[in-house]
Design a protein around this motif. Structure first.
Motif, PDB file in Angstrom:
ATOM      1  N   ARG A  48     -20.518  36.482 -13.937  1.00  0.00           N
ATOM      2  CA  ARG A  48     -21.758  35.935 -14.503  1.00  0.00           C
ATOM      3  C   ARG A  48     -21.926  36.376 -15.950  1.00  0.00           C
ATOM      4  NH1 ARG A  48     -27.254  37.775 -11.873  1.00  0.00           N
ATOM      5  NH2 ARG A  48     -27.839  36.350 -13.018  1.00  0.00           N
ATOM      6  N   GLY A  49     -22.386  35.310 -16.809  1.00  0.00           N
ATOM      7  CA  GLY A  49     -22.363  35.308 -18.233  1.00  0.00           C
ATOM      8  C   GLY A  49     -23.818  35.030 -18.656  1.00  0.00           C
ATOM      9  N   MET A  50     -24.014  35.742 -19.856  1.00  0.00           N
ATOM     10  CA  MET A  50     -25.357  35.636 -20.384  1.00  0.00           C
ATOM     11  C   MET A  50     -25.256  35.198 -21.906  1.00  0.00           C
ATOM     12  SD  MET A  50     -28.636  35.358 -20.724  1.00  0.00           S
ATOM     13  CE  MET A  50     -29.452  35.995 -19.213  1.00  0.00           C
ATOM     14  N   THR A  51     -25.890  34.104 -22.213  1.00  0.00           N
ATOM     15  CA  THR A  51     -25.906  33.141 -23.642  1.00  0.00           C
ATOM     16  C   THR A  51     -27.162  33.122 -24.178  1.00  0.00           C
ATOM     17  OG1 THR A  51     -24.737  31.938 -24.980  1.00  0.00           O
ATOM     18  CG2 THR A  51     -25.381  31.123 -22.816  1.00  0.00           C
ATOM     19  N   TRP A  52     -27.241  32.315 -25.308  1.00  0.00           N
ATOM     20  CA  TRP A  52     -28.594  31.982 -25.649  1.00  0.00           C
ATOM     21  C   TRP A  52     -28.985  30.473 -25.359  1.00  0.00           C
ATOM     22  CZ3 TRP A  52     -29.168  29.793 -30.893  1.00  0.00           C
ATOM     23  CH2 TRP A  52     -27.891  29.565 -31.520  1.00  0.00           C
ATOM     24  N   SER A  53     -30.056  29.969 -25.327  1.00  0.00           N
ATOM     25  CA  SER A  53     -30.614  28.551 -24.810  1.00  0.00           C
ATOM     26  C   SER A  53     -30.219  27.491 -25.389  1.00  0.00           C
ATOM     27  CB  SER A  53     -31.990  28.710 -24.369  1.00  0.00           C
ATOM     28  OG  SER A  53     -32.968  28.998 -25.406  1.00  0.00           O
ATOM     29  N   ASP A  54     -29.977  27.473 -26.847  1.00  0.00           N
ATOM     30  CA  ASP A  54     -29.827  26.515 -27.692  1.00  0.00           C
ATOM     31  C   ASP A  54     -28.590  25.830 -27.189  1.00  0.00           C
ATOM     32  OD1 ASP A  54     -30.534  24.835 -30.436  1.00  0.00           O
ATOM     33  OD2 ASP A  54     -28.456  25.250 -30.302  1.00  0.00           O
TER      34      ASP A  54
ATOM     35  N   ASP B  47     -21.342  40.045 -16.541  1.00  0.00           N
ATOM     36  CA  ASP B  47     -19.890  40.597 -17.092  1.00  0.00           C
ATOM     37  C   ASP B  47     -19.574  40.063 -18.297  1.00  0.00           C
ATOM     38  OD1 ASP B  47     -18.718  41.209 -14.062  1.00  0.00           O
ATOM     39  OD2 ASP B  47     -19.981  39.159 -13.855  1.00  0.00           O
ATOM     40  N   LEU B  48     -20.002  39.038 -18.682  1.00  0.00           N
ATOM     41  CA  LEU B  48     -19.634  38.443 -20.239  1.00  0.00           C
ATOM     42  C   LEU B  48     -21.214  38.353 -20.752  1.00  0.00           C
ATOM     43  CD1 LEU B  48     -17.070  35.785 -19.271  1.00  0.00           C
ATOM     44  CD2 LEU B  48     -16.582  37.829 -20.559  1.00  0.00           C
ATOM     45  N   ILE B  49     -21.226  38.609 -22.032  1.00  0.00           N
ATOM     46  CA  ILE B  49     -22.548  38.781 -22.698  1.00  0.00           C
ATOM     47  C   ILE B  49     -22.276  38.035 -24.237  1.00  0.00           C
ATOM     48  CG2 ILE B  49     -24.595  40.149 -23.572  1.00  0.00           C
ATOM     49  CD1 ILE B  49     -23.471  42.320 -21.575  1.00  0.00           C
ATOM     50  N   ILE B  50     -23.041  37.091 -24.740  1.00  0.00           N
ATOM     51  CA  ILE B  50     -22.950  36.816 -26.272  1.00  0.00           C
ATOM     52  C   ILE B  50     -23.764  37.785 -26.632  1.00  0.00           C
ATOM     53  CG2 ILE B  50     -23.357  34.877 -27.524  1.00  0.00           C
ATOM     54  CD1 ILE B  50     -20.859  34.500 -26.022  1.00  0.00           C
TER      55      ILE B  50
ATOM     56  N   GLY C  41     -23.532  36.443 -50.717  1.00  0.00           N
ATOM     57  CA  GLY C  41     -24.451  37.477 -50.182  1.00  0.00           C
ATOM     58  C   GLY C  41     -25.264  37.059 -49.127  1.00  0.00           C
ATOM     59  N   SER C  42     -25.032  35.768 -48.594  1.00  0.00           N
ATOM     60  CA  SER C  42     -26.065  35.355 -47.464  1.00  0.00           C
ATOM     61  C   SER C  42     -25.593  36.471 -46.185  1.00  0.00           C
ATOM     62  CB  SER C  42     -25.541  33.937 -47.046  1.00  0.00           C
ATOM     63  OG  SER C  42     -26.384  33.378 -46.061  1.00  0.00           O
ATOM     64  N   ALA C  43     -26.837  36.609 -45.569  1.00  0.00           N
ATOM     65  CA  ALA C  43     -26.783  37.443 -44.302  1.00  0.00           C
ATOM     66  C   ALA C  43     -26.145  36.968 -43.106  1.00  0.00           C
ATOM     67  CB  ALA C  43     -28.218  37.793 -44.072  1.00  0.00           C
ATOM     68  N   LEU C  44     -24.784  37.651 -42.755  1.00  0.00           N
ATOM     69  CA  LEU C  44     -24.104  37.059 -41.648  1.00  0.00           C
ATOM     70  C   LEU C  44     -24.797  36.982 -40.314  1.00  0.00           C
ATOM     71  CD1 LEU C  44     -21.159  36.205 -41.066  1.00  0.00           C
ATOM     72  CD2 LEU C  44     -20.751  38.380 -40.351  1.00  0.00           C
ATOM     73  N   GLY C  45     -24.700  36.005 -39.764  1.00  0.00           N
ATOM     74  CA  GLY C  45     -25.006  35.690 -38.462  1.00  0.00           C
ATOM     75  C   GLY C  45     -24.164  35.312 -37.368  1.00  0.00           C
ATOM     76  N   GLY C  46     -24.119  34.519 -36.644  1.00  0.00           N
ATOM     77  CA  GLY C  46     -23.052  34.144 -35.571  1.00  0.00           C
ATOM     78  C   GLY C  46     -23.275  34.848 -34.181  1.00  0.00           C
ATOM     79  N   THR C  47     -22.342  34.630 -33.473  1.00  0.00           N
ATOM     80  CA  THR C  47     -22.221  35.283 -32.184  1.00  0.00           C
ATOM     81  C   THR C  47     -20.870  35.698 -31.941  1.00  0.00           C
ATOM     82  OG1 THR C  47     -22.058  33.204 -30.789  1.00  0.00           O
ATOM     83  CG2 THR C  47     -23.985  34.122 -31.335  1.00  0.00           C
ATOM     84  N   GLY C  48     -20.866  36.875 -30.847  1.00  0.00           N
ATOM     85  CA  GLY C  48     -19.525  37.138 -30.232  1.00  0.00           C
ATOM     86  C   GLY C  48     -19.555  37.168 -28.664  1.00  0.00           C
ATOM     87  N   ILE C  49     -18.457  37.268 -28.198  1.00  0.00           N
ATOM     88  CA  ILE C  49     -18.502  37.170 -26.935  1.00  0.00           C
ATOM     89  C   ILE C  49     -17.931  38.817 -26.405  1.00  0.00           C
ATOM     90  CG2 ILE C  49     -15.974  36.311 -26.575  1.00  0.00           C
ATOM     91  CD1 ILE C  49     -17.036  35.134 -23.778  1.00  0.00           C
ATOM     92  N   ALA C  50     -18.682  39.400 -25.430  1.00  0.00           N
ATOM     93  CA  ALA C  50     -18.575  41.060 -25.256  1.00  0.00           C
ATOM     94  C   ALA C  50     -18.312  40.974 -23.620  1.00  0.00           C
ATOM     95  CB  ALA C  50     -19.462  41.601 -25.644  1.00  0.00           C
ATOM     96  N   VAL C  51     -17.439  42.185 -23.176  1.00  0.00           N
ATOM     97  CA  VAL C  51     -17.145  42.233 -21.762  1.00  0.00           C
ATOM     98  C   VAL C  51     -18.266  43.573 -21.190  1.00  0.00           C
ATOM     99  CG1 VAL C  51     -15.725  42.830 -20.083  1.00  0.00           C
ATOM    100  CG2 VAL C  51     -15.090  41.244 -21.991  1.00  0.00           C
TER     101      VAL C  51
ATOM    102  N   TRP D 164     -15.647  45.250 -30.133  1.00  0.00           N
ATOM    103  CA  TRP D 164     -16.549  45.272 -29.053  1.00  0.00           C
ATOM    104  C   TRP D 164     -16.987  43.866 -28.796  1.00  0.00           C
ATOM    105  CZ3 TRP D 164     -17.140  49.810 -26.813  1.00  0.00           C
ATOM    106  CH2 TRP D 164     -16.596  50.954 -27.648  1.00  0.00           C
ATOM    107  N   ALA D 165     -16.423  43.088 -29.523  1.00  0.00           N
ATOM    108  CA  ALA D 165     -16.663  41.398 -29.143  1.00  0.00           C
ATOM    109  C   ALA D 165     -15.679  40.840 -29.892  1.00  0.00           C
ATOM    110  CB  ALA D 165     -18.153  41.169 -29.471  1.00  0.00           C
ATOM    111  N   LEU D 166     -15.638  39.410 -29.500  1.00  0.00           N
ATOM    112  CA  LEU D 166     -14.756  38.487 -30.518  1.00  0.00           C
ATOM    113  C   LEU D 166     -15.629  37.406 -30.869  1.00  0.00           C
ATOM    114  CD1 LEU D 166     -11.514  38.253 -27.997  1.00  0.00           C
ATOM    115  CD2 LEU D 166     -11.786  39.804 -29.885  1.00  0.00           C
ATOM    116  N   PRO D 167     -15.308  36.933 -32.042  1.00  0.00           N
ATOM    117  CA  PRO D 167     -16.284  36.011 -32.707  1.00  0.00           C
ATOM    118  C   PRO D 167     -16.026  34.711 -31.984  1.00  0.00           C
ATOM    119  CG  PRO D 167     -14.818  36.697 -34.260  1.00  0.00           C
ATOM    120  CD  PRO D 167     -14.484  37.605 -33.306  1.00  0.00           C
ATOM    121  N   VAL D 168     -17.196  33.807 -31.542  1.00  0.00           N
ATOM    122  CA  VAL D 168     -16.995  32.382 -31.093  1.00  0.00           C
ATOM    123  C   VAL D 168     -17.829  31.509 -31.778  1.00  0.00           C
ATOM    124  CG1 VAL D 168     -16.331  33.033 -28.518  1.00  0.00           C
ATOM    125  CG2 VAL D 168     -18.477  33.021 -29.330  1.00  0.00           C
ATOM    126  N   ASP D 169     -18.610  32.176 -32.825  1.00  0.00           N
ATOM    127  CA  ASP D 169     -19.435  31.377 -33.534  1.00  0.00           C
ATOM    128  C   ASP D 169     -19.864  32.032 -34.776  1.00  0.00           C
ATOM    129  OD1 ASP D 169     -22.346  30.817 -34.701  1.00  0.00           O
ATOM    130  OD2 ASP D 169     -22.339  29.464 -33.052  1.00  0.00           O
TER     131      ASP D 169
END
Length: 393
Positions: free
Chosen positions: A21-27, A73-76, A272-282, A125-130
């Protein structure tokens, strides 16, 4: 062809049917590419099913990772959660399962500090996917070119042409971006003073802009602001908003958006822009750590990121994808247009206790921008609250 090597010693049993099972965000940017990747990954592992659930953007930014790790199991994840993750021991250190060479390759291929943002306390703790940070979005049919400076933003705002997401925590992200852009980044360690002169200048600049934009901006997150930019011909510019590549696709909304480097308040360009993005974690509670890490490595790889990930509304975190003309073409060159801003992005604090500070600080700042509190008093409160956030237990 990308190949994956894992360290031996995981507890996955290859003969059983595995349900992950994985959890991400809805966009669509957060959901569609992972669903597509999971379907393709099944070709590699017919005995495994990866099913994704999704939560709202606000939930993504605020839900404690330790709660999700009990079920998924997998979490963004968002990188400012990393300090709490380490404290709660709810995620697996990916470096204990992945080969060093595989991680070194992804580190070399990262956009800006995206890979680094998930490194903490000696582990990954995570790998960047976004990859994302605050950039500017324009309607190219309504404004001839991107703006370069904050003064240019004010000029358009006086004509009612600017929309700007100010819902927490995005008001704070703009503050962070402009403060770092002015040459005085916000502290990331306890006991480090904020540059009050620079911070008051930034608050003053933000207050001027906040007075000029529609009050509805106070209720907008980046998706709402970009939707407003697309919907009709009222707005021509969103000056500080996280990159959302799907909006640059033809026919994604009524009108197409083009993204560019952020407008500068300081004298050094779009840094200097505030970093965002997402990573995939286990999750540390998963019964299939080897398989989950293999999927994470695979979906973060250059081949996947510039292929099915990008073509299914994904916004890659891999620099190979960002430099690929075929990836840029469908999204109006948004990656090449904003590459400088992303490479020079600023990394937020990530200690355990930061997330509560982020919420409190957003409201402290909003009170200052809307005249409810004096900027000097707000800044002192902000500084005090930040130091107190290190006492989190």
């Amino acid at each position: 062809m990308f190949s994956i090597k894992l360290r031996q010693g995981g507890n996955a049993r290859m003969t059983e049917h595995k349900k992950i099972r994985g959890m991400t965000w809805s966009d669509p940017r957060g959901y569609d590419p992972l669903v597509a990747a999971s379907q393709t990954f099944r070709d590699r592992h017919p005995d495994a099913d990866i099913v994704w659930d999704k939560r709202s953007l606000q939930g993504f930014e605020s839900t404690p990772v330790e709660e999700l790790a009990e079920t998924y199991d997998l979490i963004i994840i968002d990188h400012p959660h990393v300090g709490a993750v380490v404290e709660k021991s709810c995620l697996l250190p990916i470096d204990r399962f992945a080969e060093k060479t595989a991680l070194e390759r992804l580190f070399a291929e990262t956009v800006g500090k995206s890979y680094q943002s998930y490194s903490y306390d000696g582990h990954q703790w995570a790998l960047p996917v976004d990859a994302a940070c605050q950039v500017q979005a324009i309607r190219p049919d309504l404004v001839s070119a991107p703006v370069k400076t904050f003064s240019d933003v004010i000029a358009l705002a006086k004509d009612g042409r600017v929309v700007w997401p100010l819902l927490a925590p995005h008001v704070l992200m703009s503050f962070f971006s402009l403060l770092a852009n002015s040459g005085a980044p916000f502290p990331v360690t306890r006991g480090t003073a904020i540059n009050h002169t620079a911070a008051l200048d930034v608050i003053g600049a933000m207050a001027t802009l906040a007075d000029l934009v529609d009050p509805a901006c106070l209720t907008m997150d980046p998706i709402a602001a970009l939707d407003a930019l697309c919907e009709d011909n009222t707005f021509a510019l969103c000056p500080y908003v996280y990159l959302y590549a799907p909006y640059a696709r033809a026919n994604y909304r009524a009108n197409r958006i083009v993204f560019h480097d952020m407008p500068s308040l300081g004298a050094s360009g779009p840094l200097g822009s505030a970093l965002g993005g997402t990573g995939i974690a286990v999750s540390s509670q998963t019964k299939h750590p080897d398989l989950c890490v293999e999927f994470a490595l695979w979906v973060a790889s250059a081949d996947v990121q510039r292929g099915l990930y990008a073509t299914h509304n994904g916004q890659p975190g891999n620099a190979v994808a960002w430099g690929d003309p075929a990836v840029n073409a469908p999204v109006g060159s948004c990656y090449s247009n904003t590459r400088m801003t992303h490479e020079a992005a600023w990394l937020r604090p990530r200690h355990d206790g930061y997330m509560a500070f982020q919420e409190d600080a957003s409201h402290i700042l909003l009170d200052a921008l809307t005249g409810k509190t004096d900027p000097k008093s707000a800044l002192i409160t902000l500084e005090t609250r930040f130091d107190e956030s290190f006492d989190h237990e």
